[in-house]
Design a protein around this motif. Structure first.
Motif, PDB file in Angstrom:
ATOM      1  N   ALA A  86      56.169   8.861  77.029  1.00  0.00           N
ATOM      2  CA  ALA A  86      54.815   8.823  77.319  1.00  0.00           C
ATOM      3  C   ALA A  86      54.389   9.025  75.679  1.00  0.00           C
ATOM      4  O   ALA A  86      53.139   8.242  75.432  1.00  0.00           O
ATOM      5  CB  ALA A  86      54.469  10.273  77.700  1.00  0.00           C
ATOM      6  N   ARG A  87      54.832   9.799  74.696  1.00  0.00           N
ATOM      7  CA  ARG A  87      54.236   9.637  73.622  1.00  0.00           C
ATOM      8  C   ARG A  87      54.317   8.531  72.735  1.00  0.00           C
ATOM      9  O   ARG A  87      53.362   8.038  72.020  1.00  0.00           O
ATOM     10  CB  ARG A  87      55.056  10.853  72.747  1.00  0.00           C
ATOM     11  CG  ARG A  87      54.753  12.416  73.124  1.00  0.00           C
ATOM     12  CD  ARG A  87      55.079  13.546  72.116  1.00  0.00           C
ATOM     13  NE  ARG A  87      56.656  13.381  72.049  1.00  0.00           N
ATOM     14  CZ  ARG A  87      57.333  14.296  72.801  1.00  0.00           C
ATOM     15  NH1 ARG A  87      56.721  15.158  73.473  1.00  0.00           N
ATOM     16  NH2 ARG A  87      58.738  14.434  72.745  1.00  0.00           N
ATOM     17  N   ASP A  88      55.553   7.838  72.802  1.00  0.00           N
ATOM     18  CA  ASP A  88      55.654   6.580  72.278  1.00  0.00           C
ATOM     19  C   ASP A  88      54.644   5.610  72.786  1.00  0.00           C
ATOM     20  O   ASP A  88      54.166   4.739  71.945  1.00  0.00           O
ATOM     21  CB  ASP A  88      57.228   5.913  72.543  1.00  0.00           C
ATOM     22  CG  ASP A  88      58.088   6.950  71.940  1.00  0.00           C
ATOM     23  OD1 ASP A  88      57.727   7.694  70.785  1.00  0.00           O
ATOM     24  OD2 ASP A  88      59.297   6.796  72.142  1.00  0.00           O
ATOM     25  N   TYR A  89      54.427   5.697  74.164  1.00  0.00           N
ATOM     26  CA  TYR A  89      53.452   4.732  74.703  1.00  0.00           C
ATOM     27  C   TYR A  89      51.931   4.917  74.234  1.00  0.00           C
ATOM     28  O   TYR A  89      51.331   3.970  73.756  1.00  0.00           O
ATOM     29  CB  TYR A  89      53.315   5.040  76.194  1.00  0.00           C
ATOM     30  CG  TYR A  89      52.423   4.032  76.637  1.00  0.00           C
ATOM     31  CD1 TYR A  89      52.544   2.626  77.004  1.00  0.00           C
ATOM     32  CD2 TYR A  89      51.402   4.708  77.387  1.00  0.00           C
ATOM     33  CE1 TYR A  89      51.611   1.885  77.731  1.00  0.00           C
ATOM     34  CE2 TYR A  89      50.144   3.884  78.063  1.00  0.00           C
ATOM     35  CZ  TYR A  89      50.436   2.578  78.122  1.00  0.00           C
ATOM     36  OH  TYR A  89      49.383   1.918  79.014  1.00  0.00           O
ATOM     37  N   GLU A  90      51.769   6.298  73.990  1.00  0.00           N
ATOM     38  CA  GLU A  90      50.338   6.747  73.345  1.00  0.00           C
ATOM     39  C   GLU A  90      50.454   6.217  72.248  1.00  0.00           C
ATOM     40  O   GLU A  90      49.250   5.810  71.712  1.00  0.00           O
ATOM     41  CB  GLU A  90      50.043   8.138  73.787  1.00  0.00           C
ATOM     42  CG  GLU A  90      49.964   8.600  75.065  1.00  0.00           C
ATOM     43  CD  GLU A  90      48.721   8.256  75.562  1.00  0.00           C
ATOM     44  OE1 GLU A  90      47.663   7.692  74.878  1.00  0.00           O
ATOM     45  OE2 GLU A  90      48.603   7.809  77.004  1.00  0.00           O
ATOM     46  N   ALA A  91      51.469   6.425  71.168  1.00  0.00           N
ATOM     47  CA  ALA A  91      51.408   5.926  69.834  1.00  0.00           C
ATOM     48  C   ALA A  91      51.246   4.608  69.727  1.00  0.00           C
ATOM     49  O   ALA A  91      50.457   3.861  68.645  1.00  0.00           O
ATOM     50  CB  ALA A  91      52.636   6.202  69.168  1.00  0.00           C
TER      51      ALA A  91
ATOM     52  N   SER B 203      62.362  15.633  79.234  1.00  0.00           N
ATOM     53  CA  SER B 203      62.247  15.258  77.635  1.00  0.00           C
ATOM     54  C   SER B 203      62.159  14.024  77.547  1.00  0.00           C
ATOM     55  O   SER B 203      61.249  13.460  76.706  1.00  0.00           O
ATOM     56  CB  SER B 203      63.366  15.936  77.004  1.00  0.00           C
ATOM     57  OG  SER B 203      63.351  15.766  75.501  1.00  0.00           O
TER      58      SER B 203
ATOM     59  N   ARG C 288      58.721  12.687  78.560  1.00  0.00           N
ATOM     60  CA  ARG C 288      57.668  13.006  77.608  1.00  0.00           C
ATOM     61  C   ARG C 288      57.548  12.041  76.460  1.00  0.00           C
ATOM     62  O   ARG C 288      56.648  11.983  75.781  1.00  0.00           O
ATOM     63  CB  ARG C 288      57.794  14.483  77.425  1.00  0.00           C
ATOM     64  CG  ARG C 288      57.598  15.669  78.410  1.00  0.00           C
ATOM     65  CD  ARG C 288      57.195  16.876  77.996  1.00  0.00           C
ATOM     66  NE  ARG C 288      58.499  17.270  77.421  1.00  0.00           N
ATOM     67  CZ  ARG C 288      59.428  18.061  78.414  1.00  0.00           C
ATOM     68  NH1 ARG C 288      58.866  18.305  79.739  1.00  0.00           N
ATOM     69  NH2 ARG C 288      60.446  18.529  77.834  1.00  0.00           N
ATOM     70  N   GLN C 289      58.739  12.094  75.718  1.00  0.00           N
ATOM     71  CA  GLN C 289      59.042  11.169  74.525  1.00  0.00           C
ATOM     72  C   GLN C 289      58.432   9.653  74.860  1.00  0.00           C
ATOM     73  O   GLN C 289      57.866   9.280  73.964  1.00  0.00           O
ATOM     74  CB  GLN C 289      60.435  11.180  74.131  1.00  0.00           C
ATOM     75  CG  GLN C 289      60.723  10.417  72.710  1.00  0.00           C
ATOM     76  CD  GLN C 289      60.122  11.161  71.695  1.00  0.00           C
ATOM     77  OE1 GLN C 289      60.030  12.388  71.595  1.00  0.00           O
ATOM     78  NE2 GLN C 289      59.555   9.938  70.800  1.00  0.00           N
TER      79      GLN C 289
END
Length: 267
Positions: free
Chosen positions: A248-253, A242, A245-246
């Protein structure tokens, strides 16, 4: 029967270790093994399993029954508390005493069923009454009483925990681990009785009792793995996944605005 089953039907998933106080349950797991070991220690040298099996087994049963009675009275059996700490429910003394008596009655009833099973599988039917009954009581305390204290007093709860192949909650794994390990090793140990080795430990009910205590120790190891090691490892792995994944989402954002600004500069 005083305990409550945290069944999966009332939760979205099988409870993980963080819903129960690990230290408290671990202490009780160690205590259960210690009490069973102490039950094997005779208070007198003259009282031994070879010469006085009925008296010896009566003493060992009293030790285990006293231990379970204390847990039932204070309502602190394993997996009953949730959260980071446990607190016994505030209950009047009459209710606590009723819980202890219910546990004792259920254990004795299970012992009678086990004694009948012993006779049906070849135990002496016309002699050795005391040995058969005290052996059945010890097996009941080792195999059935943990289920009595953990599960709801309903047939459905026992069927799901002990007889079904469905995914089980941690309390159900706790109950089924002690039950099946003790019962299976007890049954297998009876095969030593009819052997023609003519050893003193082959007389009834010594092999069965040895198998019951050995099975209970195996149940402790099984419960340790199924209810502690595996849930903790799974929960830690899922938490790590988890977090990844978080991240990765922060990096994409964060990467999105930079990419758009660079595209504007190129134009």
């Amino acid at each position: 029967m005083v305990s409550e089953l945290h069944s999966p039907a009332s939760h979205s998933s099988v409870p993980v270790h963080k819903q129960y106080p690990i230290v408290f349950n671990g202490i009780q797991l160690g205590l259960s093994g210690l009490v069973c070991a102490l039950a094997l220690v005779s208070p007198r040298k003259s009282l031994n399993l070879y010469d006085n099996p009925a008296s010896y087994l009566c003493v060992s049963a009293c030790i285990m029954l006293a231990y379970y009675a204390l847990l039932a009275f204070f309502d602190v059996y394993c997996f009953k508390a949730r959260g980071d700490s446990w607190r016994p429910r505030a209950r009047p003394a009459s209710v606590r005493i009723s819980s202890v008596l219910s546990m004792v009655a259920s254990t004795l009833a299970a012992a009678l069923v086990i004694a009948v099973g012993f006779v049906l599988f070849g135990a002496p039917a016309t002699t050795h009454y005391a040995e058969t009954l005290t052996a059945a009581l010890n097996v009941s305390l080792l195999a059935v009483t943990p289920s009595i204290l953990t599960l709801k007093p309903t047939f459905g709860a026992y069927r799901r925990a002990l007889l079904s192949a469905e995914q089980k909650s941690i309390p159900e794994k706790w109950a089924s681990g002690f039950f099946w390990c003790t019962i299976c090793v007890t049954w297998m140990s009876a095969y030593f009785i009819p052997m023609d080795w003519e050893r003193p430990w082959q007389k009834w009910p010594i092999p069965v009792i040895g198998g019951a205590f050995l099975g209970n120790m195996m149940g402790v190891l099984y419960v340790l793995v199924r209810c502690f090691v595996v849930p903790i490892a799974r929960a830690d792995f899922e938490e790590t996944q988890s977090i990844q994944r978080q991240m990765a989402r922060d990096y994409e954002a964060q990467r999105g605005p930079v990419t758009r600004s660079m595209a504007k500069k190129d134009k």
